[in-house]
Motif scaffolding. Structure first.
Motif, PDB file in Angstrom:
ATOM      1  N   ALA A 139      15.909  29.148  17.698  1.00 48.59           N
ATOM      2  CA  ALA A 139      14.763  28.561  16.993  1.00 48.59           C
ATOM      3  C   ALA A 139      15.209  27.861  15.715  1.00 48.59           C
ATOM      4  O   ALA A 139      14.751  26.757  15.399  1.00 48.59           O
ATOM      5  N   ALA A 140      16.121  28.499  14.977  1.00 49.86           N
ATOM      6  CA  ALA A 140      16.601  27.913  13.721  1.00 49.86           C
ATOM      7  C   ALA A 140      17.412  26.646  13.985  1.00 49.86           C
ATOM      8  O   ALA A 140      17.250  25.630  13.294  1.00 49.86           O
ATOM      9  N   LYS A 141      18.289  26.709  14.987  1.00 52.52           N
ATOM     10  CA  LYS A 141      19.124  25.556  15.326  1.00 52.52           C
ATOM     11  C   LYS A 141      18.263  24.392  15.798  1.00 52.52           C
ATOM     12  O   LYS A 141      18.465  23.239  15.396  1.00 52.52           O
ATOM     13  N   PHE A 142      17.286  24.682  16.640  1.00 50.24           N
ATOM     14  CA  PHE A 142      16.435  23.639  17.195  1.00 50.24           C
ATOM     15  C   PHE A 142      15.643  22.941  16.092  1.00 50.24           C
ATOM     16  O   PHE A 142      15.594  21.713  16.028  1.00 50.24           O
ATOM     17  N   LYS A 143      15.034  23.724  15.203  1.00 44.98           N
ATOM     18  CA  LYS A 143      14.222  23.116  14.147  1.00 44.98           C
ATOM     19  C   LYS A 143      15.082  22.321  13.178  1.00 44.98           C
ATOM     20  O   LYS A 143      14.678  21.254  12.697  1.00 44.98           O
ATOM     21  N   ALA A 144      16.280  22.819  12.893  1.00 42.61           N
ATOM     22  CA  ALA A 144      17.180  22.090  11.995  1.00 42.61           C
ATOM     23  C   ALA A 144      17.558  20.739  12.593  1.00 42.61           C
ATOM     24  O   ALA A 144      17.720  19.749  11.878  1.00 42.61           O
ATOM     25  N   CYS A 145      17.674  20.694  13.911  1.00 40.50           N
ATOM     26  CA  CYS A 145      18.079  19.462  14.590  1.00 40.50           C
ATOM     27  C   CYS A 145      16.913  18.508  14.811  1.00 40.50           C
ATOM     28  O   CYS A 145      16.996  17.320  14.495  1.00 40.50           O
ATOM     29  N   ALA A 146      15.835  19.031  15.378  1.00 39.17           N
ATOM     30  CA  ALA A 146      14.734  18.171  15.815  1.00 39.17           C
ATOM     31  C   ALA A 146      13.639  17.997  14.773  1.00 39.17           C
ATOM     32  O   ALA A 146      12.785  17.129  14.908  1.00 39.17           O
ATOM     33  N   GLY A 147      13.644  18.830  13.740  1.00 37.35           N
ATOM     34  CA  GLY A 147      12.625  18.708  12.706  1.00 37.35           C
ATOM     35  C   GLY A 147      11.319  19.390  13.040  1.00 37.35           C
ATOM     36  O   GLY A 147      10.385  19.397  12.236  1.00 37.35           O
ATOM     37  N   VAL A 148      11.222  19.956  14.243  1.00 37.32           N
ATOM     38  CA  VAL A 148      10.027  20.692  14.672  1.00 37.32           C
ATOM     39  C   VAL A 148      10.480  21.935  15.421  1.00 37.32           C
ATOM     40  O   VAL A 148      11.634  22.045  15.840  1.00 37.32           O
ATOM     41  N   THR A 149       9.573  22.880  15.612  1.00 34.94           N
ATOM     42  CA  THR A 149       9.902  24.082  16.376  1.00 34.94           C
ATOM     43  C   THR A 149       9.997  23.737  17.861  1.00 34.94           C
ATOM     44  O   THR A 149       9.467  22.704  18.304  1.00 34.94           O
ATOM     45  N   PRO A 150      10.642  24.590  18.665  1.00 36.39           N
ATOM     46  CA  PRO A 150      10.713  24.324  20.106  1.00 36.39           C
ATOM     47  C   PRO A 150       9.337  24.174  20.753  1.00 36.39           C
ATOM     48  O   PRO A 150       9.143  23.306  21.608  1.00 36.39           O
ATOM     49  N   ILE A 151       8.370  24.992  20.349  1.00 38.05           N
ATOM     50  CA  ILE A 151       7.041  24.928  20.956  1.00 38.05           C
ATOM     51  C   ILE A 151       6.302  23.659  20.528  1.00 38.05           C
ATOM     52  O   ILE A 151       5.590  23.039  21.329  1.00 38.05           O
ATOM     53  N   LYS A 152       6.490  23.240  19.287  1.00 36.05           N
ATOM     54  CA  LYS A 152       5.887  21.983  18.839  1.00 36.05           C
ATOM     55  C   LYS A 152       6.490  20.815  19.607  1.00 36.05           C
ATOM     56  O   LYS A 152       5.779  19.883  20.024  1.00 36.05           O
ATOM     57  N   TYR A 153       7.797  20.856  19.803  1.00 40.01           N
ATOM     58  CA  TYR A 153       8.463  19.805  20.578  1.00 40.01           C
ATOM     59  C   TYR A 153       7.916  19.779  21.998  1.00 40.01           C
ATOM     60  O   TYR A 153       7.650  18.707  22.559  1.00 40.01           O
ATOM     61  N   SER A 168      22.669  14.319  12.825  1.00 41.55           N
ATOM     62  CA  SER A 168      22.879  15.690  13.288  1.00 41.55           C
ATOM     63  C   SER A 168      21.934  16.012  14.438  1.00 41.55           C
ATOM     64  O   SER A 168      22.248  16.811  15.314  1.00 41.55           O
ATOM     65  N   THR A 169      20.764  15.367  14.458  1.00 48.41           N
ATOM     66  CA  THR A 169      19.787  15.625  15.516  1.00 48.41           C
ATOM     67  C   THR A 169      20.336  15.224  16.876  1.00 48.41           C
ATOM     68  O   THR A 169      20.358  16.014  17.812  1.00 48.41           O
ATOM     69  N   LEU A 170      20.802  13.979  16.983  1.00 48.83           N
ATOM     70  CA  LEU A 170      21.340  13.534  18.267  1.00 48.83           C
ATOM     71  C   LEU A 170      22.561  14.348  18.659  1.00 48.83           C
ATOM     72  O   LEU A 170      22.714  14.744  19.807  1.00 48.83           O
ATOM     73  N   GLY A 171      23.415  14.595  17.692  1.00 53.35           N
ATOM     74  CA  GLY A 171      24.617  15.359  17.995  1.00 53.35           C
ATOM     75  C   GLY A 171      24.290  16.737  18.537  1.00 53.35           C
ATOM     76  O   GLY A 171      24.875  17.196  19.514  1.00 53.35           O
ATOM     77  N   ALA A 172      23.328  17.404  17.909  1.00 52.43           N
ATOM     78  CA  ALA A 172      22.960  18.752  18.347  1.00 52.43           C
ATOM     79  C   ALA A 172      22.223  18.726  19.676  1.00 52.43           C
ATOM     80  O   ALA A 172      22.432  19.586  20.530  1.00 52.43           O
ATOM     81  N   LEU A 173      21.357  17.731  19.866  1.00 51.14           N
ATOM     82  CA  LEU A 173      20.617  17.652  21.121  1.00 51.14           C
ATOM     83  C   LEU A 173      21.531  17.333  22.294  1.00 51.14           C
ATOM     84  O   LEU A 173      21.178  17.561  23.450  1.00 51.14           O
ATOM     85  N   LEU A 174      22.704  16.788  21.987  1.00 49.12           N
ATOM     86  CA  LEU A 174      23.674  16.536  23.044  1.00 49.12           C
ATOM     87  C   LEU A 174      24.649  17.695  23.200  1.00 49.12           C
ATOM     88  O   LEU A 174      25.516  17.662  24.061  1.00 49.12           O
ATOM     89  N   HIS A 175      24.503  18.709  22.344  1.00 50.41           N
ATOM     90  CA  HIS A 175      25.313  19.914  22.491  1.00 50.41           C
ATOM     91  C   HIS A 175      24.908  20.588  23.802  1.00 50.41           C
ATOM     92  O   HIS A 175      23.719  20.715  24.102  1.00 50.41           O
ATOM     93  N   PRO A 176      25.864  21.023  24.619  1.00 53.22           N
ATOM     94  CA  PRO A 176      25.537  21.572  25.944  1.00 53.22           C
ATOM     95  C   PRO A 176      24.452  22.642  25.931  1.00 53.22           C
ATOM     96  O   PRO A 176      23.571  22.641  26.790  1.00 53.22           O
ATOM     97  N   ALA A 177      24.480  23.551  24.957  1.00 52.33           N
ATOM     98  CA  ALA A 177      23.501  24.645  24.940  1.00 52.33           C
ATOM     99  C   ALA A 177      22.084  24.117  24.734  1.00 52.33           C
ATOM    100  O   ALA A 177      21.171  24.430  25.501  1.00 52.33           O
TER     101      ALA A 177
END
Length: 298
Positions: free
Chosen positions: A227-241, A185-194
């Motif tokens: 923020a919720a979508k990003f953490k669910a995908c990447a496992g970390v918050t946007p700022i941590k990433y 789900s991480t790769l799939g979401a990170l490749l989502h255009p948004a």
């Protein structure tokens, strides 16, 4: 595919094919321990893959096994592997091969970015690509090209190594493209255009003073949803990433350049060398100056 290739460039994934030869007699091989993604392709003959508490799996010419989480494993010529401390010497493909014994192409895909650990944890522990299976046609054709290229005798070891690494990289790209639709789900979401658009902006300007509102705006999402979508995908918050990305990029700069540390600190959003050094040591494990010393030849 273009977005995936761009993302992999950012994740600094490199290929290392370290074995291309024939094993004979009683032998056994375990290449785990690199900490990266291991693979083995059978280019001639057959052998068996042994996994903890699972039955042996026959690997034949044209088959490949991928180990995303560097799992312990054993390759051997038989269904059982009772012999201990067996030598695993082999004959290079560049020399005359014997009639018996499998030819194995072995390597690993190395990565530095912590996001890859999130991605690999979502993939199966072992993934076996059988030549006779009905997986992606393009993937199979690329794998067979890799196998054919590995059996070509080249006068230049360097040329052979570069060629195999490049073809293996394409095969890995296709494998991940195939697997992400089933497992990641991480790769799939990170490749989502948004999400991808906001990440591209972050990657292109890591020195900018980003916050969640700015990234969410690029993604055309609300701050909370982003923020919720990003953490669910990447496992970390946007700022941590963002912090991890900055420091990994800075680490590469420290190793590959002679720029002053304060210049690198400013380049990646840190106003003082002290704040940069503190964050760097927390993420990388050593100070920036220590990292530079470690990377230099003695």
């Amino acid at each position: 595919m273009k977005n995936l290739e761009s993302l992999f460039d950012k994740l600094q994934i490199t290929t290392n094919v370290f074995h291309n030869g024939q094993y004979c007699g009683n032998w056994q091989v375990d290449t785990s321990g690199t900490g990266f993604i291991n693979f083995h392709a059978v280019t001639h003959g057959q052998c068996y893959l042994h996994r903890n508490d699972e039955g042996p799996v026959l690997l034949e010419k044209g088959d490949m096994v991928l180990l995303p989480v560097d799992s312990p494993h054993l390759l051997s010529p038989s269904k059982t592997h009772t012999y201990k401390n067996v030598s695993a010497s082999s004959i290079p493909v560049s020399e005359k091969l014997g009639a018996e014994g499998p030819v194995l192409l072995c390597g690993y895909f190395e990565y530095q970015h912590p996001l890859m650990r999130v991605i690999t944890k979502e993939l199966p522990e072992f993934w076996i690509i059988k030549k006779a299976s009905k997986e992606s046609r393009v993937l199979h054709e690329s794998l067979q090209l890799l196998i054919s290229a590995s059996l070509e005798v080249s006068d230049s070891t360097f040329t052979s190594s570069v060629l195999l690494n490049k073809i293996a990289e394409v095969v890995f790209l296709l494998i991940v493209k195939h697997l992400m639709s089933k497992y990641s789900s991480t790769l799939g979401a990170l490749l989502h255009p948004a999400i991808a658009n906001s990440l591209q902006a972050l990657h292109n300007a890591p020195e900018q003073h980003w916050n969640v509102e700015m990234l969410a705006s690029i993604a055309n999402m609300s701050k909370s949803n982003y923020a919720a979508k990003f953490k669910a995908c990447a496992g970390v918050t946007p700022i941590k990433y963002l912090t991890q990305w900055r420091l990994r990029c800075a680490c590469t700069e420290i190793i590959q350049s002679n720029k002053p540390l304060i210049t690198i600190a400013n380049q990646y959003g840190y106003e003082t060398e002290a704040s940069f050094s503190k964050a760097f040591k927390r993420e990388i494990g050593v100070s920036p100056s220590q990292k530079r010393v470690q990377a230099r030849p003695a």
